[in-house]
Design an enzyme around this catalytic site. Structure first.
Site, PDB file in Angstrom:
ATOM      1  N   ASP A 131       0.862  -1.180   0.000  1.00  0.00           N
ATOM      2  CA  ASP A 131       0.000   0.000   0.000  1.00  0.00           C
ATOM      3  C   ASP A 131       0.900   1.232   0.000  1.00  0.00           C
ATOM      4  OD1 ASP A 131      -2.348   1.742   0.404  1.00  0.00           O
ATOM      5  OD2 ASP A 131      -3.343  -0.100   1.030  1.00  0.00           O
ATOM      6  N   HIS A 191      -2.881   3.138  -4.627  1.00  0.00           N
ATOM      7  CA  HIS A 191      -2.261   2.736  -3.355  1.00  0.00           C
ATOM      8  C   HIS A 191      -0.846   2.210  -3.602  1.00  0.00           C
ATOM      9  CE1 HIS A 191      -5.570   3.450  -0.615  1.00  0.00           C
ATOM     10  NE2 HIS A 191      -6.415   2.807  -1.414  1.00  0.00           N
ATOM     11  N   ASP A 233      -8.693  -0.648  -6.094  1.00  0.00           N
ATOM     12  CA  ASP A 233      -9.556   0.351  -5.448  1.00  0.00           C
ATOM     13  C   ASP A 233      -8.909   1.733  -5.419  1.00  0.00           C
ATOM     14  OD1 ASP A 233      -7.653  -0.846  -3.613  1.00  0.00           O
ATOM     15  OD2 ASP A 233      -8.536   0.446  -2.091  1.00  0.00           O
ATOM     16  N   GLU A 234      -9.749   2.726  -5.210  1.00  0.00           N
ATOM     17  CA  GLU A 234      -9.341   4.091  -4.901  1.00  0.00           C
ATOM     18  C   GLU A 234      -8.125   4.556  -5.699  1.00  0.00           C
ATOM     19  OE1 GLU A 234     -10.925   4.307  -0.308  1.00  0.00           O
ATOM     20  OE2 GLU A 234      -8.883   3.564  -0.598  1.00  0.00           O
ATOM     21  N   TYR A 294     -16.155  -4.279   8.182  1.00  0.00           N
ATOM     22  CA  TYR A 294     -14.909  -3.535   8.334  1.00  0.00           C
ATOM     23  C   TYR A 294     -14.558  -3.529   9.807  1.00  0.00           C
ATOM     24  CZ  TYR A 294     -13.752  -2.384   3.668  1.00  0.00           C
ATOM     25  OH  TYR A 294     -13.312  -2.511   2.387  1.00  0.00           O
ATOM     26  N   ASP A 342     -12.109  -2.502  11.234  1.00  0.00           N
ATOM     27  CA  ASP A 342     -11.386  -1.322  11.741  1.00  0.00           C
ATOM     28  C   ASP A 342     -12.371  -0.288  12.280  1.00  0.00           C
ATOM     29  OD1 ASP A 342     -12.197  -1.014   9.027  1.00  0.00           O
ATOM     30  OD2 ASP A 342     -10.694   0.527   8.646  1.00  0.00           O
TER      31      ASP A 342
END
Ligand code: TNX
Length: 622
Positions: free
Chosen positions: A194, A268, A333-334, A426, A428
């Site tokens: 990442d 990422h 992703d992202e 999730y 987290d």
């Protein structure tokens, strides 16, 4: 006729009631598909023997032998075959009922325990048997008679761990795999790269770890605090050598856990770009730094340069050598499109390939990587952003931004793994609605109840589309998790809920029994062995306001078996120096006054829950 129906109802009630109490007594997580209580019990003592039929079964038999020795100092003999007076026998027969690789049968009767299953199935039969054993250091080892037939609801039961934002030693990664295997989870999604760190040794590209595995410092506090960003000023980093990775993969395989590596692309990717800036957009990109903050960054792999693909293929060649998994996760992703929009290489690629825009360029990127991995006999998984601009032909989609990605992919005939943020998967996110009482986390609520009550398969799919839902996974992102203890805290008890929604029939869901009996029992076991976990709030009370002169608080129950409940009525935070709750407590408030009742659970080892508050207000007479 009326009477007949009435007695039929009574009968049904009786059987239903019995079946319920039978499974309560056994407290197995995840709850088995079929469980029937027998009579009597099997007593394990020094004269008991552990039998097996073939070499494969012998391995599982040895695991039980080891466990009994470690936990109860009892050394039992192994034998081939099932002869004898007190035998625990493991066998993998070619029987029809055990066609499935992960299904098993377990029968406990006086004088004999039989566990049947193939490969993973036999191993899962052993896991269930271990849950039936009494507590560590118990004097006599009695197992109540029972017959269980069990099989999973979903083939894919996953748990993810981000080791980029923070990393954990190999010894802990193994422990994490132990937790998974004990609760019949079978896919460990290892998020290895990442922006904040590249954690896997790649021999062909040594700078990935020499440079990309280290950041100058780390953000502290929540990242959405705007101008109040703060950093710790301490360098952080490390990586797993190929030798260590092999060790983990082999360890997991022995526990029937497949390890899926994730290498993030095209986004990422800052850690990789810090090591090899030429893989970013433009003609002289960089220099870049391994990210010290959390978030989404604009610098991503360039989709125009051939060098990007050559390098990533070289990396994946080594990854495939290390991981036998048929799935390789390539992220997706992202990935912001800002740099691609301004990059001559990317624009040239768009033109040449006749692509509409940068979203189609992302799709080109993913499809190209898929083609490469498919050519080597592997399949890709990507986060649901890989749907944008057109899905790669054979990709499996991990639906994380809610359920819509999963629905769309299934409707297009693609395999799907559900890991919806909105379903509490999730880990987290925080486990309570009371922010101030929880350790720092990313925010948002994903409590035990939310995870347990969620349904992995989204509504609105046809029966054929249902088949594309391979299973469910929870993710543990570690921006705010720097220690192994905190990993465990975020994992337990939610891992129990994950195991249950992944393995057990939705019809068997019963929140009260699950939280009050089974979770409470399993937490008591963790408490004993010193695993960190979150103590759920006291059972039988929620934060409430009541308008009355007095009120009686009844039937509170500790959320950990063997735990105690303490309370205050003076608005102080309760602890073990306060009053112990052992039965109904009546509180009262004078006219126009308030009384605040607060209760906590304290586990046998001293771990404390958040408090629950009951506010009693006695309005002044009108
Ligand atoms: C989104 S889920 C991310 C991660 C973050 C996580 C935090 C996903 C594919 N991307 O990069 O760590 O949110 O919850």
């Amino acid at each position: 006729m009326k009477r007949f129906i009435l007695s039929l109802l009574m009968c049904l009630l009786f059987f239903y009631g019995n079946a319920q109490s039978a499974s309560d007594k056994f407290n197995i997580i995840p709850i088995p598909a079929e469980l029937n209580q027998g009579t009597g019990h099997f007593k394990i003592d020094a004269s008991s023997k552990i039998g097996y039929t073939n070499q494969q079964d012998k391995k599982v038999a040895e695991l039980l032998q080891q466990h009994l020795k470690n936990t109860y100092q009892l050394k039992l003999a192994l034998q081939k075959g099932s002869q004898g007076k007190s035998v625990i026998h493991f066998s993998s027969p070619e029987s029809d009922t055990l066609r499935l690789r992960e299904s098993y049968e377990l029968s406990v009767s006086p004088g004999r325990i039989v566990v049947k299953g193939k490969e993973a199935g036999l191993y899962y039969g052993l896991q269930t048997l271990l849950q039936l054993l009494p507590e560590k250091n118990s004097k006599s080892l009695d197992i109540p008679a029972v017959s269980i037939k069990d099989q999973p609801l979903y083939a894919y039961r996953g748990l993810h761990l981000d080791v980029s934002r923070h990393m954990f030693p190999v010894s802990f990664i193994k422990k994490y795999i132990d937790y998974m295997a004990a609760y019949k989870l079978n896919n460990f999604h290892w998020h290895l790269t990442d922006d904040q760190g590249w954690r896997i040794e790649i021999k062909k590209y040594p700078r990935l770890t020499a440079v990309g595995a280290y950041r100058e410092e780390t953000m502290i506090g929540r990242h959405n605090q705007g101008p109040n960003y703060n950093f710790d000023g301490t360098p952080y980093g490390g990586f797993y050598t190929q030798q260590e990775i092999r060790e983990v993969v082999a360890y997991a395989a022995a526990k029937h856990v497949n390890v899926i590596p994730e290498l993030e692309m095209p986004g990422h990717a800052l850690a990789a770009l810090a090591a090899y800036p030429e893989l970013a957009c433009g003609d002289r990109p960089g220099p870049f730094k391994v990210a010290a903050a959390w978030g989404v960054f604009e610098d991503v792999f360039c989709a125009g340069k051939e060098q990007t693909f050559e390098t990533l293929e070289g990396i994946l060649d080594e990854v495939m050598e290390l991981f036998p998994s048929s799935y390789i996760h390539i992220g997706g992703d992202e990935s912001p499109k800002v740099r691609w929009k301004a990059c001559a290489h990317c624009q040239k690629r768009i033109k040449e390939q006749g692509l509409k825009d940068e979203h189609e360029l992302q799709s080109y990127f993913v499809q190209r990587m898929e083609k490469y991995l498919n050519s080597k006999g592997r399949k890709i998984i990507g986060w649901d952003e890989i749907l944008e601009g057109g899905l790669a032909p054979n990709a499996t989609v991990m639906s994380w931004r809610g359920e819509s990605g999963g629905i769309a992919a299934a409707k297009q005939g693609h395999d799907v793994i559900m890991t919806a943020h909105s379903n509490g998967l999730y880990f987290d996110l925080q486990q309570s609605l009371r922010d101030q009482q929880e350790p720092l986390n990313i925010g948002g609520y994903a409590g035990l109840e939310k995870v347990y009550l969620s349904e992995p398969t989204p509504k609105g799919l046809t029966l054929t589309e249902h088949k594309y839902i391979l299973g469910v996974q929870a993710n543990l992102w570690t921006e705010y998790i720097a220690t192994t203890k905190k990993v465990e805290y975020m994992l337990f008890p939610r891992l129990f809920a994950l195991a249950e929604i992944a393995w057990s029939k939705p019809e068997s869901k019963q929140w009260e029994k699950f939280s009050g009996e089974r979770v409470a029992t399993h937490l008591a076991t963790l408490d004993k062995v010193g695993t960190t976990y979150r103590v759920p709030e006291v059972i039988g009370l929620r934060d409430t306001s009541i308008h009355a002169p007095s009120y009686t608080i009844e039937r509170l129950q500790p959320s950990v078996k063997g735990g105690k409940i303490y309370y205050t009525i003076d608005n102080f935070d309760p602890g073990d120096t306060d009053l112990e709750y052992t039965g109904p407590v009546t509180i009262s408030a004078a006219a126009g006054k308030e009384r605040i009742f607060k209760a906590v659970v304290i586990s046998p080892s001293g771990r404390k829950s958040n408090y629950i508050t009951l506010k009693l207000s006695n309005a002044p007479a009108k």
